[in-house]
Scaffold this active site. Structure first.
Site, PDB file in Angstrom:
ATOM      1  N   GLN A   1      -7.347  -2.607   3.838  1.00 58.63           N
ATOM      2  CA  GLN A   1      -6.351  -1.740   3.202  1.00 58.63           C
ATOM      3  C   GLN A   1      -6.946  -1.062   1.957  1.00 58.63           C
ATOM      4  O   GLN A   1      -6.484  -0.018   1.527  1.00 58.63           O
ATOM      5  CB  GLN A   1      -5.129  -2.584   2.822  1.00 58.63           C
ATOM      6  CG  GLN A   1      -4.011  -1.833   2.160  1.00 58.63           C
ATOM      7  CD  GLN A   1      -2.757  -2.679   2.067  1.00 58.63           C
ATOM      8  OE1 GLN A   1      -2.155  -2.986   3.092  1.00 58.63           O
ATOM      9  NE2 GLN A   1      -2.361  -3.075   0.877  1.00 58.63           N
TER      10      GLN A   1
ATOM     11  N   LYS B   1      -8.125   2.898   1.371  1.00 56.25           N
ATOM     12  CA  LYS B   1      -7.331   4.130   1.256  1.00 56.25           C
ATOM     13  C   LYS B   1      -7.456   4.885  -0.052  1.00 56.25           C
ATOM     14  O   LYS B   1      -7.732   6.084  -0.048  1.00 56.25           O
ATOM     15  CB  LYS B   1      -5.860   3.821   1.536  1.00 56.25           C
ATOM     16  CG  LYS B   1      -5.727   3.359   2.943  1.00 56.25           C
ATOM     17  CD  LYS B   1      -4.364   3.208   3.454  1.00 56.25           C
ATOM     18  CE  LYS B   1      -4.510   2.689   4.862  1.00 56.25           C
ATOM     19  NZ  LYS B   1      -5.338   1.434   4.956  1.00 56.25           N
TER      20      LYS B   1
ATOM     21  N   GLU C   1     -19.272  20.445 -16.133  1.00 53.92           N
ATOM     22  CA  GLU C   1     -19.517  19.071 -16.592  1.00 53.92           C
ATOM     23  C   GLU C   1     -18.680  18.071 -15.786  1.00 53.92           C
ATOM     24  O   GLU C   1     -19.149  16.993 -15.423  1.00 53.92           O
ATOM     25  CB  GLU C   1     -19.188  18.939 -18.075  1.00 53.92           C
ATOM     26  CG  GLU C   1     -20.168  19.682 -18.972  1.00 53.92           C
ATOM     27  CD  GLU C   1     -19.680  19.710 -20.401  1.00 53.92           C
ATOM     28  OE1 GLU C   1     -20.060  18.833 -21.176  1.00 53.92           O
ATOM     29  OE2 GLU C   1     -18.888  20.608 -20.753  1.00 53.92           O
TER      30      GLU C   1
ATOM     31  N   SER D   1     -13.990  24.821 -28.298  1.00 47.33           N
ATOM     32  CA  SER D   1     -14.000  23.603 -29.106  1.00 47.33           C
ATOM     33  C   SER D   1     -12.829  23.639 -30.075  1.00 47.33           C
ATOM     34  O   SER D   1     -12.414  24.705 -30.519  1.00 47.33           O
ATOM     35  CB  SER D   1     -15.313  23.537 -29.870  1.00 47.33           C
ATOM     36  OG  SER D   1     -15.163  22.713 -31.003  1.00 47.33           O
TER      37      SER D   1
ATOM     38  N   LYS E   1     -18.007  28.159 -29.785  1.00 52.47           N
ATOM     39  CA  LYS E   1     -18.459  27.507 -28.556  1.00 52.47           C
ATOM     40  C   LYS E   1     -17.737  27.968 -27.308  1.00 52.47           C
ATOM     41  O   LYS E   1     -16.550  28.284 -27.315  1.00 52.47           O
ATOM     42  CB  LYS E   1     -18.304  25.987 -28.692  1.00 52.47           C
ATOM     43  CG  LYS E   1     -19.260  25.439 -29.726  1.00 52.47           C
ATOM     44  CD  LYS E   1     -19.290  23.945 -29.712  1.00 52.47           C
ATOM     45  CE  LYS E   1     -20.046  23.468 -28.484  1.00 52.47           C
ATOM     46  NZ  LYS E   1     -19.955  22.024 -28.368  1.00 52.47           N
TER      47      LYS E   1
ATOM     48  N   SER F   1       0.832  -1.212   0.000  1.00 51.20           N
ATOM     49  CA  SER F   1       0.000   0.000   0.000  1.00 51.20           C
ATOM     50  C   SER F   1       0.866   1.260   0.000  1.00 51.20           C
ATOM     51  O   SER F   1       0.340   2.369  -0.118  1.00 51.20           O
ATOM     52  CB  SER F   1      -0.947   0.005   1.201  1.00 51.20           C
ATOM     53  OG  SER F   1      -0.226  -0.167   2.402  1.00 51.20           O
TER      54      SER F   1
ATOM     55  N   ASN G   1     -17.584  26.193 -23.831  1.00 54.87           N
ATOM     56  CA  ASN G   1     -18.049  24.976 -23.165  1.00 54.87           C
ATOM     57  C   ASN G   1     -17.869  25.041 -21.649  1.00 54.87           C
ATOM     58  O   ASN G   1     -16.807  25.435 -21.169  1.00 54.87           O
ATOM     59  CB  ASN G   1     -17.288  23.767 -23.706  1.00 54.87           C
ATOM     60  CG  ASN G   1     -17.587  23.509 -25.169  1.00 54.87           C
ATOM     61  OD1 ASN G   1     -18.675  23.823 -25.639  1.00 54.87           O
ATOM     62  ND2 ASN G   1     -16.618  22.970 -25.876  1.00 54.87           N
TER      63      ASN G   1
ATOM     64  N   ASN H   1      -2.510  -2.627  13.363  1.00 56.71           N
ATOM     65  CA  ASN H   1      -3.968  -2.532  13.249  1.00 56.71           C
ATOM     66  C   ASN H   1      -4.523  -1.299  13.958  1.00 56.71           C
ATOM     67  O   ASN H   1      -5.378  -0.596  13.415  1.00 56.71           O
ATOM     68  CB  ASN H   1      -4.630  -3.801  13.808  1.00 56.71           C
ATOM     69  CG  ASN H   1      -4.223  -5.035  13.034  1.00 56.71           C
ATOM     70  OD1 ASN H   1      -3.604  -4.926  11.979  1.00 56.71           O
ATOM     71  ND2 ASN H   1      -4.548  -6.207  13.558  1.00 56.71           N
TER      72      ASN H   1
ATOM     73  N   THR I   1     -40.844  23.115 -12.395  1.00 55.20           N
ATOM     74  CA  THR I   1     -40.998  21.730 -11.947  1.00 55.20           C
ATOM     75  C   THR I   1     -41.093  20.916 -13.229  1.00 55.20           C
ATOM     76  O   THR I   1     -41.635  21.413 -14.229  1.00 55.20           O
ATOM     77  CB  THR I   1     -42.269  21.524 -11.083  1.00 55.20           C
ATOM     78  OG1 THR I   1     -43.407  21.772 -11.889  1.00 55.20           O
ATOM     79  CG2 THR I   1     -42.305  22.433  -9.871  1.00 55.20           C
ATOM     80  N   HIS I   2     -40.542  19.735 -13.222  1.00 57.62           N
ATOM     81  CA  HIS I   2     -40.448  18.902 -14.441  1.00 57.62           C
ATOM     82  C   HIS I   2     -39.728  19.641 -15.556  1.00 57.62           C
ATOM     83  O   HIS I   2     -39.984  19.379 -16.731  1.00 57.62           O
ATOM     84  CB  HIS I   2     -41.840  18.461 -14.928  1.00 57.62           C
ATOM     85  CG  HIS I   2     -42.728  17.926 -13.843  1.00 57.62           C
ATOM     86  ND1 HIS I   2     -42.801  16.588 -13.531  1.00 57.62           N
ATOM     87  CD2 HIS I   2     -43.550  18.553 -12.974  1.00 57.62           C
ATOM     88  CE1 HIS I   2     -43.649  16.414 -12.534  1.00 57.62           C
ATOM     89  NE2 HIS I   2     -44.111  17.595 -12.170  1.00 57.62           N
TER      90      HIS I   2
ATOM     91  N   TYR J   1      -9.532  -7.119  12.460  1.00 62.52           N
ATOM     92  CA  TYR J   1      -8.871  -6.597  11.261  1.00 62.52           C
ATOM     93  C   TYR J   1      -8.745  -7.669  10.180  1.00 62.52           C
ATOM     94  O   TYR J   1      -8.461  -8.827  10.454  1.00 62.52           O
ATOM     95  CB  TYR J   1      -7.470  -6.065  11.608  1.00 62.52           C
ATOM     96  CG  TYR J   1      -6.724  -5.560  10.382  1.00 62.52           C
ATOM     97  CD1 TYR J   1      -6.952  -4.282   9.893  1.00 62.52           C
ATOM     98  CD2 TYR J   1      -5.843  -6.388   9.681  1.00 62.52           C
ATOM     99  CE1 TYR J   1      -6.310  -3.826   8.748  1.00 62.52           C
ATOM    100  CE2 TYR J   1      -5.196  -5.939   8.530  1.00 62.52           C
ATOM    101  CZ  TYR J   1      -5.435  -4.663   8.072  1.00 62.52           C
ATOM    102  OH  TYR J   1      -4.806  -4.211   6.949  1.00 62.52           O
TER     103      TYR J   1
HETATM  104  N1  ARG Z   1      -1.344  -1.420   5.303  1.00 67.99           N
HETATM  105  C1  ARG Z   1      -2.257  -1.982   6.234  1.00 67.99           C
HETATM  106  C2  ARG Z   1      -3.649  -1.401   5.999  1.00 67.99           C
HETATM  107  O1  ARG Z   1      -3.752  -0.395   5.406  1.00 67.99           O
HETATM  108  C3  ARG Z   1      -1.847  -1.661   7.625  1.00 67.99           C
HETATM  109  C4  ARG Z   1      -2.325  -2.644   8.639  1.00 67.99           C
HETATM  110  C5  ARG Z   1      -1.640  -3.930   8.451  1.00 67.99           C
HETATM  111  N2  ARG Z   1      -1.964  -4.852   9.497  1.00 67.99           N
HETATM  112  C6  ARG Z   1      -1.729  -6.166   9.349  1.00 67.99           C
HETATM  113  N3  ARG Z   1      -2.053  -6.904  10.316  1.00 67.99           N
HETATM  114  N4  ARG Z   1      -1.194  -6.642   8.263  1.00 67.99           N
HETATM  115  O2  ARG Z   1      -4.636  -1.929   6.379  1.00 67.99           O
END
Ligand code: ARG
Length: 466
Positions: free
Chosen positions: A326, A329, A294, A281, A287, A27, A289, A114, A159-160, A321
């Site tokens: 992971q 993220k 958008e 454009s 144009k 990660s 835009n 964790n 409306t509509h 956990y």
């Molecule tokens: N990179 C892990 C995550 O984002 C960190 C926690 C890892 N914990 C483990 N027991 N492998 O979740």
């Protein structure tokens, strides 16, 4: 990021991990963004360990200084992230070993990745929620200014997407003020659940050390410590909630974007967006835009996607956990980036937009006053349903004869109901607006009240910042 063999934590295994497996697990390519939170959390954790006599004070000082050097290395782009070290936590710890030697090994006493990652994500989410709230407050301040400046502008309300009743343009603008105010309160409310300190939960069961969780929480500005160690390491509701509030906010931005796009067409011509927010454009030089709007509309889709992804990641996970988590993220970081940039861009776009009040006015057909004619008959004693029936016949007659309502004469009106008097011809757009003086309605006096209370809220934002 290169891939190399890494022995740490693999003591009991006979085989090495392959490069492709390392890449799959890692990660670090995205969770490097947690480095400030990770270092801060580690510094406070080490301080607590020393205060509690779990590690010697001298070791804490070495750890703290080492972490500080790492912070500077990362800040200045000198830090070498390694994929084989999996994540931000292991990258920082490994560098700490290089800098201060075996003392680094004491930092992870009474801690697991964790609870560490839960802490980092909460710190990150807290800061992000603060930025979202500030951006929305900025946008709301601009909306109030626009509403105040254009208090005289009357536009067709829809409306509509059919012309319905005339409304003040300011009233329409302030509808978005309300939406964003609710978004602000959603993020503020979410913040109260984000700001709970999970460290001290260990891997899942708590810790066999005399840790002081309150101290860590206090130093890091948390409102409270988490109550259950299993929940603390397995909960990602705070991210889902944040993403949910973000999805709703993007939906609001997207509706606004859609109106801006529609209103800037030649057919509507209600507004002209600033050049700085428009593109041209490649083949059609006439144009202008509204690509910024958008994209704000389009990006709502990707934020919804992140919310759904996270709900799906979590739905089948046993406590506590699991590595699946992971996956929180990238979507979360992207949600934060997308939301904040969309709010800022839409705010700039709205501020840059010129309003064509005359066009709004002349776009209104007289039929938009049909409800007022019905209300007029109610004033003369008819029930609303009867009045509605009479006026639909009037409208149908007018349309059939290619006439506007105000082009009919009183004789023609009387042909539909004896209750019509001359004053029916005096119904105007402005009178229609002013008649809607119920609380929260579009009458100028009501809208002015709304502007005043919006200003009080906006001044409150400023005080919040001090
Ligand atoms: N990179 C892990 C995550 O984002 C960190 C926690 C890892 N914990 C483990 N027991 N492998 O979740």
């Amino acid at each position: 990021m290169g891939v190399k063999k890494e022995a740490r934590l693999r003591g009991r295994f006979k085989e090495d991990i392959s490069e492709s497996v390392q890449r799959y697990l890692a990660s670090a390519p995205y969770d490097w963004r947690l480095y400030r939170q990770d270092i801060l959390g580690s510094q406070v954790h080490a301080e607590m360990l020393a205060r509690q006599g779990i590690i010697p004070r001298g070791d804490y000082v070495k750890i703290k200084d080492g972490l500080h050097s790492i912070l500077k290395e990362i800040d200045s782009g000198r830090f070498q992230f390694k994929l084989e070290l999996e994540d931000i936590h292991m990258n920082i710890e490994s560098r700490l070993f290089e800098l201060i030697g075996e003392t680094a090994g004491k930092l992870h006493t009474a801690r697991s990745r964790n609870d560490q990652v839960a802490l980092d994500m909460r710190l990150f989410a807290r800061e992000a929620a603060g930025k979202v709230v500030a951006a929305l407050q900025g946008f709301n301040s601009v909306l109030v200014e626009i509403a105040e400046k254009n208090i005289k502008v009357v536009m067709p309300g829809y409306t509509h997407l059919q012309q319905a009743q005339p409304v003040l343009f300011s009233h329409h603008v302030l509808a978005y003020f309300q939406m964003f105010s609710r978004d602000i309160s959603r993020f503020e409310s979410c913040l109260s659940r984000i700001n709970i300190m999970p460290l001290g939960s260990g891997a899942l069961a708590g810790l066999p050390y005399p840790v002081d969780r309150e101290f860590v929480a206090g130093k890091l500005g948390f409102d409270d410590v988490s109550a259950n160690s299993i929940d603390a390491v397995s909960d990602r509701d705070f991210i889902i909630e944040f993403e949910s509030a973000s999805a709703i906010c993007m939906m609001h931005l997207s509706r606004l974007a859609e109106e801006i796009i529609l209103w800037s067409t030649a057919e509507f011509g209600f507004i002209e967006i600033g050049d700085a927010y428009a593109t041209s454009s490649s083949i059609m030089p006439q144009k202008k835009n509204p690509d910024t709007a958008e994209l704000a509309r389009g990006k709502a889709g990707r934020v919804y996607g992140h919310l759904l992804a996270m709900l799906t990641v979590m739905k089948g996970l046993p406590l506590a956990y699991n590595r699946d988590m992971q996956e929180d993220k990238e979507g979360f970081f992207d949600t934060v980036d997308t939301l904040i940039s969309s709010i800022d861009i839409m705010c700039g776009l709205v501020a840059s937009t010129k309003i064509n009040a005359a066009r709004m006015k002349y776009s209104m057909q007289s039929y938009i006053l049909a409800t007022d004619v019905a209300d007029y008959l109610v004033g003369k004693g008819l029930s609303f349903r009867e009045a509605h029936d009479v006026v639909s016949r009037v409208v149908s007659y007018a349309i059939g004869n290619n006439r506007e309502l105000n082009e009919l004469d009183i004789k023609e009106y009387k042909g539909f109901s004896k209750m019509f008097e001359k004053d029916v011809l005096a119904i105007t757009l402005q009178k229609s607006v002013e008649a809607r003086s119920s609380q929260g309605g579009t009458a100028t006096a009501e809208v002015k009240k709304s502007i005043e209370s919006a200003k009080v809220a906006v001044n409150g934002y400023a005080r919040q910042k001090d």
